[in-house]
Design a protein around this motif. Structure first.
Motif, short mmCIF file in Angstrom:
data_model
loop_
_atom_site.label_atom_id
_atom_site.label_comp_id
_atom_site.label_asym_id
_atom_site.label_seq_id
_atom_site.Cartn_x
_atom_site.Cartn_y
_atom_site.Cartn_z
N SER A 262 0.87 -1.16 -0.23
CA SER A 262 -0.14 0.05 0.18
C SER A 262 0.66 1.22 -0.05
O SER A 262 0.52 2.10 -0.17
N GLU A 263 1.93 1.75 0.86
CA GLU A 263 2.43 2.87 1.18
C GLU A 263 3.41 2.43 -0.57
O GLU A 263 4.28 3.66 -1.06
N ALA A 264 3.68 1.61 -0.91
CA ALA A 264 5.16 1.34 -2.27
C ALA A 264 3.75 1.98 -3.24
O ALA A 264 4.66 3.05 -4.40
N ILE B 13 4.04 5.84 -5.91
CA ILE B 13 4.74 5.85 -7.21
C ILE B 13 3.65 6.50 -8.12
O ILE B 13 3.46 7.14 -8.61
N VAL B 14 2.14 6.02 -6.65
CA VAL B 14 1.19 8.04 -7.67
C VAL B 14 1.48 9.16 -7.80
O VAL B 14 1.41 9.59 -8.64
N LYS B 15 2.08 9.57 -6.05
CA LYS B 15 2.20 10.68 -5.66
C LYS B 15 3.80 11.19 -7.07
O LYS B 15 3.66 11.91 -7.73
N ALA B 16 4.74 10.32 -6.92
CA ALA B 16 5.08 10.10 -8.48
C ALA B 16 5.02 10.50 -9.73
O ALA B 16 5.80 10.96 -10.67
N ALA C 253 5.27 13.99 -11.93
CA ALA C 253 5.48 13.96 -12.96
C ALA C 253 4.55 14.06 -14.35
O ALA C 253 4.80 15.19 -14.52
N GLY C 254 3.10 14.38 -14.30
CA GLY C 254 1.88 15.21 -14.75
C GLY C 254 1.88 16.05 -14.25
O GLY C 254 2.08 17.44 -15.44
N VAL C 255 1.82 16.68 -13.90
CA VAL C 255 1.57 19.02 -13.13
C VAL C 255 3.18 18.68 -13.35
O VAL C 255 3.31 20.02 -13.83
N ALA C 256 4.61 18.11 -13.99
CA ALA C 256 5.25 18.86 -14.23
C ALA C 256 5.19 18.88 -15.85
O ALA C 256 5.27 19.73 -16.36
N LEU C 257 4.52 18.28 -16.26
CA LEU C 257 4.59 18.58 -17.15
C LEU C 257 3.28 19.25 -18.19
O LEU C 257 3.68 19.84 -19.51
N ALA C 258 2.12 19.22 -17.17
CA ALA C 258 1.19 20.01 -17.96
C ALA C 258 1.53 21.69 -17.60
O ALA C 258 1.93 22.59 -18.78
#
Length: 92
Positions: free
Chosen positions: A14-16, A20-23, A27-32
């Motif tokens: 669950s923590e992993a 992964i979801v946060k990363a 990355a999606g925010v940085a791309l946007a």
């Protein structure tokens, strides 16, 4: 394998998955943001290469009269382009 071991492994997974979801979200925010920045600076046409007239809405003035009386039909192409630019700047 006991129920405690299964619960511990489930917590680790669950923590992993949360990491992964946060990363992926970061990355999606940085791309946007990168795409938004590129779109903000992208030249979307609509801009003319010819600058607007320096003096506008003045009508036919004495300067226009002088400009038209200075026409010489033997001018070169570059002289005509200067004359046309002056005519546009004076809004004649």
């Amino acid at each position: 394998m006991t129920i405690e071991d299964v619960a511990e492994k489930a917590d680790v997974w669950s923590e992993a998955i949360k990491k992964i979801v946060k990363a992926i979200t970061a990355a999606g925010v940085a791309l946007a943001v990168a795409v938004g920045g590129l779109l903000a600076w992208w030249p979307f046409g609509g801009q003319d290469d010819v600058p607007p007239a320096l003096i506008q809405n003045t009508g036919y003035t004495a300067q226009c009269s002088q400009l038209y009386s200075a026409i010489d039909h033997t001018w070169t192409e570059s002289q005509w382009s200067v004359w046309e630019q002056l005519r546009n700047d004076l809004d004649c």
